[in-house]
Design an enzyme around this catalytic site. Structure first.
Site, PDB file in Angstrom:
ATOM      1  N   HIS A   1      -3.295  17.812  -5.618  1.00  0.00           N
ATOM      2  CA  HIS A   1      -3.161  16.508  -6.291  1.00  0.00           C
ATOM      3  C   HIS A   1      -2.133  16.644  -7.422  1.00  0.00           C
ATOM      4  O   HIS A   1      -2.054  17.681  -8.078  1.00  0.00           O
ATOM      5  CB  HIS A   1      -4.522  16.075  -6.841  1.00  0.00           C
ATOM      6  CG  HIS A   1      -4.524  14.666  -7.328  1.00  0.00           C
ATOM      7  ND1 HIS A   1      -3.994  14.302  -8.543  1.00  0.00           N
ATOM      8  CD2 HIS A   1      -4.951  13.521  -6.742  1.00  0.00           C
ATOM      9  CE1 HIS A   1      -4.110  12.989  -8.682  1.00  0.00           C
ATOM     10  NE2 HIS A   1      -4.689  12.490  -7.599  1.00  0.00           N
TER      11      HIS A   1
ATOM     12  N   GLY B   1      -8.480   6.350  -6.623  1.00  0.00           N
ATOM     13  CA  GLY B   1      -8.975   6.949  -7.867  1.00  0.00           C
ATOM     14  C   GLY B   1      -9.853   5.957  -8.618  1.00  0.00           C
ATOM     15  O   GLY B   1     -11.030   5.785  -8.313  1.00  0.00           O
ATOM     16  N   GLY B   2      -9.256   5.279  -9.582  1.00  0.00           N
ATOM     17  CA  GLY B   2      -9.995   4.383 -10.484  1.00  0.00           C
ATOM     18  C   GLY B   2     -10.958   3.440  -9.777  1.00  0.00           C
ATOM     19  O   GLY B   2     -12.121   3.305 -10.195  1.00  0.00           O
TER      20      GLY B   2
ATOM     21  N   GLU C   1       1.100  10.089  -2.593  1.00  0.00           N
ATOM     22  CA  GLU C   1       0.743   9.438  -3.854  1.00  0.00           C
ATOM     23  C   GLU C   1       1.917   9.509  -4.811  1.00  0.00           C
ATOM     24  O   GLU C   1       2.112  10.537  -5.479  1.00  0.00           O
ATOM     25  CB  GLU C   1      -0.450  10.146  -4.487  1.00  0.00           C
ATOM     26  CG  GLU C   1      -1.695  10.145  -3.643  1.00  0.00           C
ATOM     27  CD  GLU C   1      -2.950  10.342  -4.489  1.00  0.00           C
ATOM     28  OE1 GLU C   1      -3.839   9.492  -4.404  1.00  0.00           O
ATOM     29  OE2 GLU C   1      -3.012  11.318  -5.250  1.00  0.00           O
TER      30      GLU C   1
ATOM     31  N   SER D   1      -3.247   3.368  -7.430  1.00  0.00           N
ATOM     32  CA  SER D   1      -3.684   2.016  -7.813  1.00  0.00           C
ATOM     33  C   SER D   1      -4.103   1.154  -6.620  1.00  0.00           C
ATOM     34  O   SER D   1      -3.839  -0.039  -6.587  1.00  0.00           O
ATOM     35  CB  SER D   1      -2.600   1.318  -8.638  1.00  0.00           C
ATOM     36  OG  SER D   1      -2.322   2.050  -9.817  1.00  0.00           O
TER      37      SER D   1
ATOM     38  N   ASN E   1     -11.584   9.537  -4.998  1.00  0.00           N
ATOM     39  CA  ASN E   1     -11.378  10.703  -5.847  1.00  0.00           C
ATOM     40  C   ASN E   1     -11.906  10.357  -7.236  1.00  0.00           C
ATOM     41  O   ASN E   1     -11.270   9.603  -7.962  1.00  0.00           O
ATOM     42  CB  ASN E   1      -9.866  11.014  -5.878  1.00  0.00           C
ATOM     43  CG  ASN E   1      -9.520  12.127  -6.842  1.00  0.00           C
ATOM     44  OD1 ASN E   1     -10.403  12.806  -7.372  1.00  0.00           O
ATOM     45  ND2 ASN E   1      -8.225  12.328  -7.072  1.00  0.00           N
ATOM     46  N   TRP E   2     -13.065  10.907  -7.561  1.00  0.00           N
ATOM     47  CA  TRP E   2     -13.696  10.538  -8.843  1.00  0.00           C
ATOM     48  C   TRP E   2     -13.076  11.277 -10.028  1.00  0.00           C
ATOM     49  O   TRP E   2     -13.428  11.020 -11.171  1.00  0.00           O
ATOM     50  CB  TRP E   2     -15.208  10.803  -8.775  1.00  0.00           C
ATOM     51  CG  TRP E   2     -15.940   9.881  -7.837  1.00  0.00           C
ATOM     52  CD1 TRP E   2     -15.393   8.907  -7.038  1.00  0.00           C
ATOM     53  CD2 TRP E   2     -17.355   9.839  -7.593  1.00  0.00           C
ATOM     54  NE1 TRP E   2     -16.372   8.268  -6.324  1.00  0.00           N
ATOM     55  CE2 TRP E   2     -17.589   8.819  -6.635  1.00  0.00           C
ATOM     56  CE3 TRP E   2     -18.444  10.565  -8.077  1.00  0.00           C
ATOM     57  CZ2 TRP E   2     -18.876   8.514  -6.173  1.00  0.00           C
ATOM     58  CZ3 TRP E   2     -19.723  10.256  -7.606  1.00  0.00           C
ATOM     59  CH2 TRP E   2     -19.927   9.235  -6.675  1.00  0.00           C
ATOM     60  N   LYS E   3     -12.224  12.234  -9.750  1.00  0.00           N
ATOM     61  CA  LYS E   3     -11.554  13.019 -10.813  1.00  0.00           C
ATOM     62  C   LYS E   3     -12.592  13.564 -11.799  1.00  0.00           C
ATOM     63  O   LYS E   3     -13.705  13.871 -11.394  1.00  0.00           O
ATOM     64  CB  LYS E   3     -10.481  12.158 -11.491  1.00  0.00           C
ATOM     65  CG  LYS E   3      -9.525  11.540 -10.452  1.00  0.00           C
ATOM     66  CD  LYS E   3      -8.303  10.926 -11.044  1.00  0.00           C
ATOM     67  CE  LYS E   3      -7.424  10.379  -9.931  1.00  0.00           C
ATOM     68  NZ  LYS E   3      -6.185   9.796 -10.425  1.00  0.00           N
TER      69      LYS E   3
ATOM     70  N   GLU F   1      -2.133  15.647 -10.345  1.00  0.00           N
ATOM     71  CA  GLU F   1      -2.702  16.008 -11.656  1.00  0.00           C
ATOM     72  C   GLU F   1      -2.920  17.512 -11.756  1.00  0.00           C
ATOM     73  O   GLU F   1      -2.818  18.092 -12.834  1.00  0.00           O
ATOM     74  CB  GLU F   1      -3.999  15.208 -11.890  1.00  0.00           C
ATOM     75  CG  GLU F   1      -3.661  13.764 -12.247  1.00  0.00           C
ATOM     76  CD  GLU F   1      -4.693  12.731 -11.819  1.00  0.00           C
ATOM     77  OE1 GLU F   1      -5.831  13.106 -11.470  1.00  0.00           O
ATOM     78  OE2 GLU F   1      -4.350  11.532 -11.819  1.00  0.00           O
TER      79      GLU F   1
ATOM     80  N   GLY G   1      -2.978   5.488 -11.394  1.00  0.00           N
ATOM     81  CA  GLY G   1      -3.667   5.070 -12.613  1.00  0.00           C
ATOM     82  C   GLY G   1      -2.845   4.163 -13.511  1.00  0.00           C
ATOM     83  O   GLY G   1      -3.203   3.924 -14.662  1.00  0.00           O
TER      84      GLY G   1
END
Ligand code: PGA
Length: 252
Positions: free
Chosen positions: A95, A234-235, A167, A213, A9-11, A97, A173
């Protein structure tokens, strides 16, 4: 055993140009892999740039959201057909976010999941509790509400077309991962809920990903757990070496 799924997930990272460059690197190292399923989810403006690179490989394209209507006066929204034409096979829905910053509710998630299925997009539906909810022992209540709300009215046949991602918001993150055991406890709970909604046969076939993470050095222990069928990353999906490292550990 289910096929492992690793989704990046590159957000809101990577421009059109940067996304194309990153996809090119991933294509070189991951494009021929068939032992596990690999999905990358760039931001909307970069979908076509990424698809141009990975379209003829085994890496699949995903989006980070979809709207529940098909067309019309919905400024800023993107339809399932638009995603399909951009090459998407998957879409992340609900998600945390989006729930936090865009006020997305379980009802909205449910409408999006249904629309995605209608257009043959595989929804990756996210659920997960916040830190204060975990501390107040509300994890199961929150996950139950999000899961049952998001999946309301879906037939067993359609449930099989969905991927669930657990999640915990406190692990996203932050560098804090749920321990494999902590994660698996919730995954097991989710699988039980899925059994209640449909049947054991269906729930056993559904994939439940962990997210929060995930990195090359913790993925192996996570997927060793019985009910963890992959990861939403993600990251670590923004750097070719770390995403490739995660995938390679899954193959081992
Ligand atoms: P993270 O994000 O890997 O950076 O924690 C996961 C996600 O939000 O999907």
């Amino acid at each position: 055993m289910k096929k492992i799924l690793i989704a990046g997930n590159w957000k809101m990272n990577k421009t059109f140009v940067e996304a194309g460059e990153l996809a090119e690197k991933m294509k070189g190292r991951l494009g021929d892999i068939t032992q596990i399923d690999i999905v990358i989810c760039p931001a909307f403006p970069a979908l076509s740039a990424v698809y141009e690179k990975i379209g003829d490989t085994h890496i699949r394209l995903g989006a980070q959201d979809v709207f529940w209507e098909e067309e019309g006066a919905y400024t800023g929204e993107v339809s399932a057909l638009m995603l399909r034409e951009s090459g998407c096979k998957y879409v992340i829905i609900g998600h945390s976010e989006r729930r936090i910053h865009s006020g997305e509710t379980d009802e909205m998630v449910n409408k999006k999941v249904k629309k995605a299925i209608e257009w043959n997009l595989t929804p990756i539906m996210c659920v997960g509790e916040k830190l204060e909810e975990r501390e107040r022992n509300k994890t199961e209540n929150v996950v139950r509400r999000q899961l049952e709300g998001g999946l309301e009215g879906l037939s067993s046949e359609n449930l099989l077309k969905i991927v669930i991602a657990y999640e915990p918001v406190w692990a996203i993150g932050t560098g804090k991962t749920a321990t494999p055991h902590q994660a698996n406890e919730v995954h097991k709970f989710i699988r039980q809920l899925l059994t209640n909604i449909s049947s054991e046969k269906i729930s056993q076939q559904m994939r439940i990903l962990y997210g929060g993470s995930v990195k090359p050095d913790n993925i192996s222990a996570l997927i060793e757990e019985e009910d963890i069928d992959g990861a939403l990353v993600g990251g670590a999906s923004l750097v070719d070496e770390s995403f490739i490292g995660i995938v390679e550990r899954c193959i081992k």
